[in-house]
Design a protein around this motif. Sequence first.
Motif, PDB file in Angstrom:
ATOM      1  N   VAL A 104      28.466  30.809  22.503  1.00 34.39           N
ATOM      2  CA  VAL A 104      29.061  31.222  23.781  1.00 34.39           C
ATOM      3  C   VAL A 104      27.986  31.730  24.740  1.00 34.39           C
ATOM      4  O   VAL A 104      28.156  31.686  25.951  1.00 34.39           O
ATOM      5  N   TYR A 105      26.884  32.234  24.182  1.00 28.94           N
ATOM      6  CA  TYR A 105      25.730  32.567  25.020  1.00 28.94           C
ATOM      7  C   TYR A 105      24.500  32.715  24.131  1.00 28.94           C
ATOM      8  O   TYR A 105      24.614  32.803  22.895  1.00 28.94           O
ATOM      9  N   LEU A 106      23.326  32.731  24.780  1.00 32.54           N
ATOM     10  CA  LEU A 106      22.068  33.043  24.095  1.00 32.54           C
ATOM     11  C   LEU A 106      21.542  34.349  24.678  1.00 32.54           C
ATOM     12  O   LEU A 106      21.370  34.457  25.895  1.00 32.54           O
ATOM     13  N   HIS A 107      21.311  35.341  23.823  1.00 29.66           N
ATOM     14  CA  HIS A 107      20.843  36.657  24.295  1.00 29.66           C
ATOM     15  C   HIS A 107      19.358  36.843  23.979  1.00 29.66           C
ATOM     16  O   HIS A 107      18.930  36.668  22.840  1.00 29.66           O
ATOM     17  N   ILE A 108      18.590  37.198  25.012  1.00 31.00           N
ATOM     18  CA  ILE A 108      17.173  37.528  24.794  1.00 31.00           C
ATOM     19  C   ILE A 108      16.825  38.857  25.476  1.00 31.00           C
ATOM     20  O   ILE A 108      17.589  39.354  26.314  1.00 31.00           O
ATOM     21  N   THR A 109      15.675  39.398  25.122  1.00 30.05           N
ATOM     22  CA  THR A 109      15.171  40.653  25.717  1.00 30.05           C
ATOM     23  C   THR A 109      13.862  40.277  26.403  1.00 30.05           C
ATOM     24  O   THR A 109      12.876  39.982  25.714  1.00 30.05           O
ATOM     25  N   SER A 110      13.848  40.256  27.738  1.00 37.68           N
ATOM     26  CA  SER A 110      12.686  39.670  28.429  1.00 37.68           C
ATOM     27  C   SER A 110      11.396  40.439  28.188  1.00 37.68           C
ATOM     28  O   SER A 110      10.316  39.861  28.191  1.00 37.68           O
TER      29      SER A 110
END
Length: 360
Positions: A144-150
């Motif tokens: 449903v989404y891709l989560h990253i920490t920039s």
Amino acid sequence: MTQRVYNFNPGPAILPQEVLIKVQKELLNYGGTGMSVLEISHRAKEYEAINNDAISLFRKLMGLDETYKVLFLGGGASSQFAMIPMNLLPKDKTAAYVETGAWAEKAIKEAKKFGKVHIAGSSKDKNHSYIPQLDSLDIPSDSVYLHITSNNTIFGTQWHQFPKASVSLVCDMSSDILSRRLDFKSFSLIYAGAQKNLGPAGVTVVIIKDDLLAKCSDTSPVIFNFKTHAAENSLYNTPPVFAVYMVKLVLEWIVERGGLAAIEKENRAKQSCIYDAVDHNTDFYRGHSEKDSRSWMNLTFRLPSEALEEKFAKESKAAGFIGLKGHRSVGGIRVSLYNAMSLEGAEKLAEFMQKYRKAN
Ligand SMILES: *Cc1c(COP(=O)(O)O)cnc(C)c1O
């Protein structure tokens, strides 16, 4: 203490001096109201203007149109670790997460309470000293989404390229938002606690694209539903008025300095000062992160011994450089170079690093 120090705190962090002076000037009588911003109604036209100006400044600086809603919420970036899956991750669906540090780990832990989590990539094997290669990421196409920490505030790594995923990209930008030019349109949701690069603690900015907003669950509590805050222009309940006001002033300060191109140029120069001091003295300083993953915002390095690291933190403090002791999970030194830190501050610290090496 008769003058301001060089503040390298990781967060809450340094704010532009020009902004602090403006706040001081306007504190007792905001815009001729005879009251402080702290004392006016959030329904007053003066606050409405602050709210709307802050929203348009975000859109202007990031090159976003009105299909992106800008929300001012409470609870810190940590509340978004829960609020995002609460809104967007149904029980039987999967969200993909890239595990690049302590904040990502916390986000993953919360998401697991709502639905299924797939780890698309991880840097845990080397104490989060790198960002996984884009082509190594394993992103299920039905996520449903891709989560990253920039930017990984604790370990000192930063994404310098972003996945062109076919799924919605969700990003925790708490510690590097507005520090460089990016294609912000490639993200569907961006969130950040203000206290690192945007303003004081107390407000969390969430920027969400309409098509993702439309997918938010209607079963979550009203106050935790993104749709509530989008429909009410962040005025469903009392927002953190003073924090939003200060964020607006910081955004104006960025515009006055020449926008993100100018900020990026300065940030590039600042980080290279410090990394050069590390790289030219590898007999003494040792960077924690791999070179192509190095953060421009939080620069982490070790010294030959823990005793020398402790002495560095102590002596730098006495010389007017505050907040350099590294986080316990990396050790050593962490230099936080947020937008409000001047190039002069970074240069002075680099000089101190040279002197310290020679003396020790
Ligand atoms: C500081 C930080 C957080 C936590 O922010 P709070 O506002 O204290 O909840 C989350 N993510 C990143 C990347 C951070 O740097």
